[in-house]
Scaffold this motif. Structure first.
Motif, mmCIF file in Angstrom:
data_model
loop_
_atom_site.group_PDB
_atom_site.id
_atom_site.type_symbol
_atom_site.label_atom_id
_atom_site.label_comp_id
_atom_site.label_asym_id
_atom_site.label_seq_id
_atom_site.Cartn_x
_atom_site.Cartn_y
_atom_site.Cartn_z
ATOM 1 N N ALA A 204 0.831 -1.206 0.000
ATOM 2 C CA ALA A 204 0.000 0.000 0.000
ATOM 3 C C ALA A 204 0.864 1.254 0.000
ATOM 4 O O ALA A 204 0.467 2.291 -0.543
ATOM 5 C CB ALA A 204 -0.936 -0.003 1.207
ATOM 6 N N ASP A 205 2.061 1.170 0.625
ATOM 7 C CA ASP A 205 2.984 2.302 0.633
ATOM 8 C C ASP A 205 3.752 2.441 -0.671
ATOM 9 O O ASP A 205 4.562 3.365 -0.810
ATOM 10 C CB ASP A 205 3.971 2.157 1.797
ATOM 11 C CG ASP A 205 3.273 2.289 3.151
ATOM 12 O OD1 ASP A 205 2.188 2.904 3.185
ATOM 13 O OD2 ASP A 205 3.800 1.773 4.152
ATOM 14 N N GLY A 206 3.494 1.525 -1.624
ATOM 15 C CA GLY A 206 4.132 1.629 -2.936
ATOM 16 C C GLY A 206 5.446 0.879 -3.048
ATOM 17 O O GLY A 206 6.148 1.005 -4.051
ATOM 18 N N ASP A 207 5.799 0.072 -2.020
ATOM 19 C CA ASP A 207 7.052 -0.683 -2.069
ATOM 20 C C ASP A 207 6.786 -2.017 -2.753
ATOM 21 O O ASP A 207 6.272 -2.957 -2.149
ATOM 22 C CB ASP A 207 7.597 -0.892 -0.653
ATOM 23 C CG ASP A 207 8.975 -1.551 -0.668
ATOM 24 O OD1 ASP A 207 9.514 -1.762 -1.776
ATOM 25 O OD2 ASP A 207 9.510 -1.838 0.429
ATOM 26 N N LEU A 208 7.160 -2.098 -4.021
ATOM 27 C CA LEU A 208 6.959 -3.338 -4.782
ATOM 28 C C LEU A 208 8.129 -4.292 -4.633
ATOM 29 O O LEU A 208 8.127 -5.378 -5.234
ATOM 30 C CB LEU A 208 6.755 -3.004 -6.263
ATOM 31 C CG LEU A 208 5.567 -2.101 -6.580
ATOM 32 C CD1 LEU A 208 5.456 -1.886 -8.078
ATOM 33 C CD2 LEU A 208 4.273 -2.678 -6.036
ATOM 34 N N VAL A 483 3.278 6.574 -11.179
ATOM 35 C CA VAL A 483 4.147 5.397 -11.180
ATOM 36 C C VAL A 483 5.356 5.621 -10.288
ATOM 37 O O VAL A 483 5.868 4.689 -9.662
ATOM 38 C CB VAL A 483 4.573 5.060 -12.625
ATOM 39 C CG1 VAL A 483 5.618 3.963 -12.634
ATOM 40 C CG2 VAL A 483 3.367 4.625 -13.446
ATOM 41 N N SER A 484 5.840 6.872 -10.202
ATOM 42 C CA SER A 484 7.028 7.154 -9.404
ATOM 43 C C SER A 484 6.794 6.916 -7.918
ATOM 44 O O SER A 484 7.742 6.846 -7.136
ATOM 45 C CB SER A 484 7.474 8.604 -9.637
ATOM 46 O OG SER A 484 6.478 9.513 -9.176
ATOM 47 N N ILE A 485 5.517 6.801 -7.506
ATOM 48 C CA ILE A 485 5.214 6.513 -6.109
ATOM 49 C C ILE A 485 5.721 5.128 -5.725
ATOM 50 O O ILE A 485 6.174 4.901 -4.602
ATOM 51 C CB ILE A 485 3.700 6.623 -5.853
ATOM 52 C CG1 ILE A 485 3.228 8.062 -6.108
ATOM 53 C CG2 ILE A 485 3.336 6.192 -4.442
ATOM 54 C CD1 ILE A 485 1.725 8.227 -5.997
ATOM 55 N N PHE A 486 5.678 4.162 -6.657
ATOM 56 C CA PHE A 486 6.053 2.791 -6.374
ATOM 57 C C PHE A 486 7.575 2.652 -6.370
ATOM 58 O O PHE A 486 8.268 3.251 -7.190
ATOM 59 C CB PHE A 486 5.443 1.837 -7.409
ATOM 60 C CG PHE A 486 3.944 1.806 -7.374
ATOM 61 C CD1 PHE A 486 3.276 1.017 -6.463
ATOM 62 C CD2 PHE A 486 3.204 2.589 -8.257
ATOM 63 C CE1 PHE A 486 1.898 0.997 -6.428
ATOM 64 C CE2 PHE A 486 1.825 2.563 -8.226
ATOM 65 C CZ PHE A 486 1.179 1.764 -7.302
ATOM 66 N N LYS A 487 8.039 1.828 -5.433
ATOM 67 C CA LYS A 487 9.471 1.555 -5.326
ATOM 68 C C LYS A 487 9.759 0.238 -6.034
ATOM 69 O O LYS A 487 9.176 -0.792 -5.697
ATOM 70 C CB LYS A 487 9.891 1.462 -3.866
ATOM 71 C CG LYS A 487 9.600 2.729 -3.071
ATOM 72 C CD LYS A 487 9.913 2.519 -1.601
ATOM 73 C CE LYS A 487 9.536 3.753 -0.788
ATOM 74 N NZ LYS A 487 9.793 3.544 0.669
ATOM 75 N N MET A 488 10.659 0.275 -6.994
ATOM 76 C CA MET A 488 11.021 -0.912 -7.758
ATOM 77 C C MET A 488 12.530 -0.959 -7.879
ATOM 78 O O MET A 488 13.186 0.066 -8.096
ATOM 79 C CB MET A 488 10.386 -0.893 -9.157
ATOM 80 C CG MET A 488 8.873 -0.955 -9.152
ATOM 81 S SD MET A 488 8.186 -0.783 -10.801
ATOM 82 C CE MET A 488 8.451 0.975 -11.050
ATOM 83 N N ASP A 489 13.089 -2.170 -7.712
ATOM 84 C CA ASP A 489 14.530 -2.285 -7.884
ATOM 85 C C ASP A 489 14.879 -2.340 -9.360
ATOM 86 O O ASP A 489 14.020 -2.514 -10.236
ATOM 87 C CB ASP A 489 15.079 -3.520 -7.154
ATOM 88 C CG ASP A 489 14.373 -4.803 -7.579
ATOM 89 O OD1 ASP A 489 13.658 -4.756 -8.605
ATOM 90 O OD2 ASP A 489 14.529 -5.833 -6.916
ATOM 91 N N SER A 490 16.145 -2.200 -9.652
ATOM 92 C CA SER A 490 16.599 -2.175 -11.054
ATOM 93 C C SER A 490 16.384 -3.509 -11.728
ATOM 94 O O SER A 490 16.176 -3.588 -12.937
ATOM 95 C CB SER A 490 18.090 -1.817 -11.112
ATOM 96 O OG SER A 490 18.855 -2.750 -10.343
#
Length: 508
Positions: A204-208, A483-490
């Motif tokens: 929910a905090d956007g950490d994928l 989309v920038s709200i979500f955290k995604m690794d490289s």
């Protein structure tokens, strides 16, 4: 086995409490034959009642199951009537109580079944022939019968007590196990809920990038795998959306820039076409006027051709007249003596020459002068006969000179006539071409107006495209911010950008 021994000790304590001793055991063993004979009828009564009672009959899936239960009941009652209340007997009673607890057969039905059987067995004791004679007259007979019934009731009630105790123990064990299982499951569920709650909170905090790594119960392992797979797929999807958003933004900006340039170029083209349309319209008008003037020029060239032909004919006639005048002058030179006649003839010739000169127009001015001189010569011929010869000679020279000039004039007129004819043909061609060009320019004018309207429409479409592209750029910016709200690794971004690494079809 130790527990069964404890129960055996417990059953002895029960027997001691109710006063059941070895005499009761011997009494039951003495009744064994009578009771065994009465047992089938008692069991038939019990299971007949069971077949008519849906609450109890539901415990049996078929008639064969009833027969099996009836056979087991017969074996157990035979063991009871042996009156050997040892550990083997206790073990059998424990098994009955645990089975009843397992299948959910409450003591109500179990005690009721004992009551039905006990009723038949007591009747068989009372109806036994050995105690029937003198039963009510002899106190010893009544006492013996009471001892028999009492011993049987003690054994049966003790077994009921023991069976119910085992039933309650089994139920308590099952409750304890159920409570332990519920507590274990509650702890496991709490662990699962905590892990999933943390995962969902991170999501929910956007950490994928968050994955469930705790060791969960086996029944919840699928949930863990599904969540991790869903988070992985969501990370890849958001990565692809992020890349696509950037591409859309870049393309939208390019489209917007191109649409603006197209709109500007279209407006400039529309202005140029408008100027060109005005110029072509002016050219068409000029061409139309030129065609009209060319038609007039062609008509005037025709008239000039006709006049030139007539002038050429006049020159020819003048040459012929001059030739005749030359011959007359020669005759005058030879006939000086006939001055009067010559004078008369000269007057006539002068009149003719005047007429011809008048007909010749500009080209006949010279002839008018000659005619005038001839008339003057004729008037003076009478008074200046001496000068006639000289004048005739001079007139002859003038006639020769005039003839030459008239001849030259005729040749010039013939050349003019030929040139006028050629000019007329050229002007005719020019007039024809001018009319064709005027018609073509009119068509070009119509085509340019149509093209101008199309260009204006294209300009409007280009403006709309520019506005749409601008909206697309704004939407791309908003999507990029979302989309920038979500955290995604490289790694997720690389997988999203490489379709060969997609895990949508992974089975767990």
């Amino acid at each position: 086995m130790g527990r069964d021994n404890q129960r055996a000790e417990s059953i002895r304590n029960r027997h001691d409490f109710i006063g059941m001793d070895e005499g009761d055991f011997q009494t039951i063993q003495g009744l064994r034959e009578i009771l065994i004979n009465a047992l089938p009828e008692a069991l038939d009564a019990l299971y007949g009642r069971i077949r008519k009672t849906p609450e109890v009959n539901s415990f049996f899936s078929s008639e064969s199951k009833i027969n099996q239960a009836k056979k087991a009941q017969s074996s157990h009652w035979q063991a009871l009537l042996d009156a050997r209340f040892d550990s083997s007997y206790v073990k059998q009673v424990r098994r009955i109580g645990e089975v009843h607890a397992h299948i959910g057969l409450t003591p109500r039905w179990y005690i009721g079944g004992y009551t039905i059987i006990l009723e038949r067995l007591i009747h068989s004791i009372i109806e036994d022939g050995k105690d029937r004679i003198g039963l009510f007259s002899q106190a010893s007979g009544r006492k013996r019968l009471a001892e028999k019934v009492t011993s049987l009731c003690k054994a049966v009630l003790t077994e009921i007590d023991l069976t119910v105790s085992y039933y309650l123990d089994a139920m308590e064990t099952e409750r304890s196990e159920l409570r332990a299982e519920q507590e274990r499951r509650t702890q496991e569920d709490h662990k699962v809920i905590t892990a999933i709650n943390e995962a969902l909170t991170s999501l929910a905090d956007g950490d994928l990038n968050y994955r469930v790594t705790e060791i969960l119960p086996e029944r919840s392992e699928v949930l863990k795998q599904h969540f991790n797979a869903s988070a992985e797929q969501l990370a890849q999807i958001m990565g692809r959306i992020s890349l696509s958003t950037k591409d859309v933004m870049t393309n939208a900006e390019s489209i917007h820039h191109g649409a603006d340039n197209l709109s500007l170029a279209t407006e400039q083209q529309a202005a140029a076409q408008e100027e060109m349309s005005a110029a072509v319209t002016q050219i068409a008008l000029s061409a139309s006027e030129t065609a009209k003037e060319t038609t007039k020029a062609r008509h005037m060239a025709g008239l000039a051709q006709s006049e030139a032909e007539q002038a050429s004919q006049v020159a020819t006639d003048a040459i012929e007249a001059i030739s005749r005048m030359e011959q007359s002058s020669q005759e005058i030179s030879n006939i000086i003596g006939l001055i009067n006649k010559i004078s008369m003839q000269t007057n006539i010739l002068s009149l003719n020459a005047g007429v011809e000169a008048a007909r010749a127009g500009e080209f006949g001015r010279g002839f008018a002068v000659v005619a005038s001189e001839i008339r003057a010569l004729a008037e003076r011929s009478a008074n200046a006969s001496k000068e006639i010869a000289a004048l005739i000679t001079k007139a002859a020279a003038d006639v020769i000179s005039g003839a030459t000039q008239v001849h030259n004039a005729r040749e010039a007129l013939e050349r003019i006539t030929s040139q006028v004819i050629e000019i007329n043909e050229v002007i005719t061609k020019i007039a024809t071409e001018s009319q064709s060009q005027s018609a073509g320019l009119n068509e070009v004018k119509v085509a340019i107006r149509s093209l101008e309207q199309t260009t204006l429409k294209n300009a409007a479409i280009a403006e709309e495209s520019a506005a749409t592209a601008q909206k697309l750029v704004m939407m791309s910016n908003e999507l990029s911010r979302d989309v920038s709200i979500f955290k995604m690794d490289s790694n997720a971004r690389n997988i999203a950008s490489n379709p060969l690494l997609n895990v949508n079809n992974v089975d767990y």
